[in-house]
Enzyme design. Structure first.
Site, PDB file in Angstrom:
ATOM      1  N   ASP A  58       0.880  -1.073   0.166  1.00 60.30           N
ATOM      2  CA  ASP A  58      -0.265   0.021   0.154  1.00 60.30           C
ATOM      3  C   ASP A  58       0.891   1.222   0.215  1.00 60.30           C
ATOM      4  O   ASP A  58       2.121   1.184   0.344  1.00 60.30           O
ATOM      5  CB  ASP A  58      -0.852  -0.137   1.388  1.00 60.30           C
ATOM      6  CG  ASP A  58      -1.918  -1.113   1.327  1.00 60.30           C
ATOM      7  OD1 ASP A  58      -2.202  -1.599   0.027  1.00 60.30           O
ATOM      8  OD2 ASP A  58      -2.389  -1.405   2.404  1.00 60.30           O
TER       9      ASP A  58
HETATM   10  N1  URA Z   1      -1.619  -5.813   4.095  1.00 59.80           N
HETATM   11  C1  URA Z   1      -1.866  -4.552   3.834  1.00 59.80           C
HETATM   12  O1  URA Z   1      -2.876  -4.283   4.423  1.00 59.80           O
HETATM   13  N2  URA Z   1      -1.233  -3.751   3.088  1.00 59.80           N
HETATM   14  C2  URA Z   1      -0.032  -4.029   2.524  1.00 59.80           C
HETATM   15  O2  URA Z   1       0.518  -3.100   2.057  1.00 59.80           O
HETATM   16  C3  URA Z   1       0.348  -5.377   2.656  1.00 59.80           C
HETATM   17  C4  URA Z   1      -0.453  -6.359   3.193  1.00 59.80           C
END
Ligand code: URA
Length: 242
Positions: free
Chosen positions: A103
């Site tokens: 993310d």
């Molecule tokens: N899970 C999430 O919520 N975000 C990420 O970036 C990776 C795994």
């Protein structure tokens, strides 16, 4: 000069075994003539090679690890925030792409390669490739950990069982690691929300047995070592299908 089977597998289009099979089957030509010898040495800069009638350009397979900083996007699309901007132009031209996504606000280990089939294999949910994340959250109860580890039902799927380890269960229930074998969109954040908690910070520290190099500051990258690449291939072939 490199072996013909290595030339083909370096292209990222075939595994070494597939390359060997194609060559022996007579499906590969070198400078216009069929060649059935996988060990034939060719000049990777000058030879003209085809497989199944299609030209195969030479592109050595490369793997890199990046310490992804916050506020960057895991995309190959042109964008001021793209993680690709952290690589120099000569590496952006060899077809590198991120192996999965983190993310915008997630930091940590992101692998890059130009080896499409191997990346596809590693990311396949059937391969159960382990990913470990460090998290910060409000104090986590034993009951919440039990529910997370048991495989929590989300709106569109049920997460597989996973492992949660607090740094110090007696003194600090706000920091720890979670190891999952899937990589669905916002998965960890959604899992924590499903048990009434919240992710305050998330960073990936390990992917398929490869830890983030502690020498890399956010934004820095390095090429994987041959040993790390061997481990990746071992992990993506060993963790069998369901
Ligand atoms: N899970 C999430 O919520 N975000 C990420 O970036 C990776 C795994």
């Amino acid at each position: 000069m490199i072996r013909l089977d290595k030339y083909l597998s370096d292209s990222g289009l075939f595994s070494r075994r597939e390359a060997s099979r194609l060559i022996r089957a007579g499906a590969v030509t070198v400078d216009g003539s069929p060649c059935r010898d996988p060990a034939r040495k060719i000049d990777e800069g000058a030879a003209s090679v085809t497989a199944n009638g299609q030209p195969v350009g030479y592109a050595r397979v490369r793997w890199f690890m990046l310490h992804k900083p916050a506020d960057t996007v895991s995309t190959t699309e042109e964008s001021p925030k793209s993680v690709m901007n952290l690589f120099p132009p000569e590496l952006r031209r060899i077809g590198l792409f991120p192996c999965g996504r983190l993310d915008l606000d997630t930091t940590g280990l992101l692998l890059f390669t130009n080896d499409g089939p191997a990346a596809h294999d590693l990311l396949s949910p059937k391969k159960h490739c382990e990913k470990r994340y460090r998290f910060t959250c409000p104090p986590l109860s034993d009951e919440q950990i039990r529910r997370l580890e048991g495989g929590i039902a989300l709106s569109d799927f049920t997460a597989k069982p996973c492992r949660v380890a607090l740094d110090d269960p007696l003194a600090d229930r706000e920091h720890g690691t979670i190891t999952v074998t899937e990589g669905k969109y916002h998965q960890i954040k959604r899992m924590f929300e499903a048990v009434g908690s919240e992710i305050l910070a998330l960073s990936r520290v390990e992917f398929a047995g490869i830890p983030l190099d502690p020498a890399l500051a956010p934004g820095e990258w390095r090429e994987l070592t041959p040993e790390e690449i061997a481990l990746l291939h071992q992990n993506h072939t060993a963790n069998g299908e369901e």
